[in-house]
Motif scaffolding. Sequence first.
Motif, PDB file in Angstrom:
ATOM      1  N   PRO A   3      58.016 -23.449  -1.345  1.00  0.00           N
ATOM      2  CA  PRO A   3      59.090 -22.396  -0.444  1.00  0.00           C
ATOM      3  C   PRO A   3      60.267 -22.198  -1.596  1.00  0.00           C
ATOM      4  O   PRO A   3      60.589 -22.630  -2.465  1.00  0.00           O
ATOM      5  N   SER A   4      60.735 -20.888  -1.296  1.00  0.00           N
ATOM      6  CA  SER A   4      61.916 -20.293  -2.223  1.00  0.00           C
ATOM      7  C   SER A   4      63.372 -20.827  -1.571  1.00  0.00           C
ATOM      8  O   SER A   4      64.333 -20.679  -2.672  1.00  0.00           O
ATOM      9  N   ALA A   5      63.290 -21.222  -0.519  1.00  0.00           N
ATOM     10  CA  ALA A   5      64.698 -21.831  -0.079  1.00  0.00           C
ATOM     11  C   ALA A   5      65.137 -22.834  -0.845  1.00  0.00           C
ATOM     12  O   ALA A   5      64.434 -23.702  -1.193  1.00  0.00           O
ATOM     13  N   ARG A   6      66.623 -22.832  -0.880  1.00  0.00           N
ATOM     14  CA  ARG A   6      67.324 -23.903  -1.326  1.00  0.00           C
ATOM     15  C   ARG A   6      68.053 -24.378  -0.356  1.00  0.00           C
ATOM     16  O   ARG A   6      68.943 -23.984   0.291  1.00  0.00           O
ATOM     17  N   PHE A   7      68.095 -25.993  -0.364  1.00  0.00           N
ATOM     18  CA  PHE A   7      68.832 -26.701   0.880  1.00  0.00           C
ATOM     19  C   PHE A   7      69.893 -27.416  -0.266  1.00  0.00           C
ATOM     20  O   PHE A   7      69.518 -28.433  -0.680  1.00  0.00           O
ATOM     21  N   GLN A  35      64.304 -29.572  -5.278  1.00  0.00           N
ATOM     22  CA  GLN A  35      65.375 -29.421  -4.578  1.00  0.00           C
ATOM     23  C   GLN A  35      66.656 -30.236  -5.355  1.00  0.00           C
ATOM     24  O   GLN A  35      67.736 -30.128  -4.817  1.00  0.00           O
ATOM     25  N   GLY A 230      58.088 -26.649   3.216  1.00  0.00           N
ATOM     26  CA  GLY A 230      59.010 -25.913   3.883  1.00  0.00           C
ATOM     27  C   GLY A 230      59.781 -26.410   5.088  1.00  0.00           C
ATOM     28  O   GLY A 230      60.960 -26.642   5.548  1.00  0.00           O
ATOM     29  N   PHE A 234      63.230 -28.567   5.771  1.00  0.00           N
ATOM     30  CA  PHE A 234      64.297 -27.821   6.967  1.00  0.00           C
ATOM     31  C   PHE A 234      64.258 -29.147   7.862  1.00  0.00           C
ATOM     32  O   PHE A 234      65.673 -29.153   7.951  1.00  0.00           O
ATOM     33  N   SER A 237      66.991 -31.496   6.144  1.00  0.00           N
ATOM     34  CA  SER A 237      68.375 -30.840   5.650  1.00  0.00           C
ATOM     35  C   SER A 237      69.253 -30.680   6.829  1.00  0.00           C
ATOM     36  O   SER A 237      68.873 -30.763   8.023  1.00  0.00           O
ATOM     37  N   ALA A 239      70.322 -27.935   8.072  1.00  0.00           N
ATOM     38  CA  ALA A 239      69.885 -26.597   8.499  1.00  0.00           C
ATOM     39  C   ALA A 239      69.592 -27.031  10.027  1.00  0.00           C
ATOM     40  O   ALA A 239      69.596 -26.259  10.797  1.00  0.00           O
TER      41      ALA A 239
END
Length: 255
Positions: A3-7, A35, A230, A234, A237, A239
């Motif tokens: 996944p491209s998302a950064r937490f 991460q 991902g 999530f 985190s 989030a």
Amino acid sequence: MMPSARFADLEGASVLITGGGSGIGARLTEGFARQGAQVAFIDIAEKPSQALCEEIDATTRNRPLYLKADLTDIDALRSAVDKAAAAHGPVTVLVNNAARDDRHAAEDLTPEAWDANLSINLRPHFFTIQAVVEGMRKAGGGSIVNFTSTSFMLNIGDMPAYTAAKAGIIGLTKGLAGRYGKDGIRVNAVAPGWVITERQRDLWVTQDKLDAHIARQAIPKMMVADDMVGPCLFLASDASAMLTAQTLIVDGGLL
């Protein structure tokens, strides 16, 4: 693909993953390392686990800590948790990933085989949680992610001890979410569909079966281990700060 998302809150977090040396677990180990987390993982298979550490170190410059232990040995499991905490500080993210989805006929299942199956697929989930909870309390909270499976939701009949264990993980998740929520500890579960790992290909995948399964998914695409990263990030985190006692089904929409 990862996944491209950064937490941001996972950078520097002390993360422990069971069964983190191969299959879905290996991709989780890499995903948390990407991460910037301080990742430790437990696995019994030494050679592939060491190779994974080298691979992740080469690509991220963030080498995970490999801890060899047999998860059916609770004393060894507790010792591994202690080593992870000594290296990285109290574990604040625990991913209970380890499992073994051996097929077995109900008619042939012995008491010993039943106990052996649950000693891998259910018992370590509880005792790893038990081992990290006090550290999470002292750290002010944490996130626990338990891997279950959609197999018991689909009435799959050729692995009854495994599916019983996977159903039990949801009960364990909900019970401990209620127990530890007051301590700022969230407990959730991920229920993967059919994720095509090397083990699955070696033992159970045929093209006809795979095509038929993918055709039943709302997203008609083969799922791979990276697809589990991902959702797990999530749930680990902030989030998902007010999300607990839940089971996140990740199966391409089959259910």
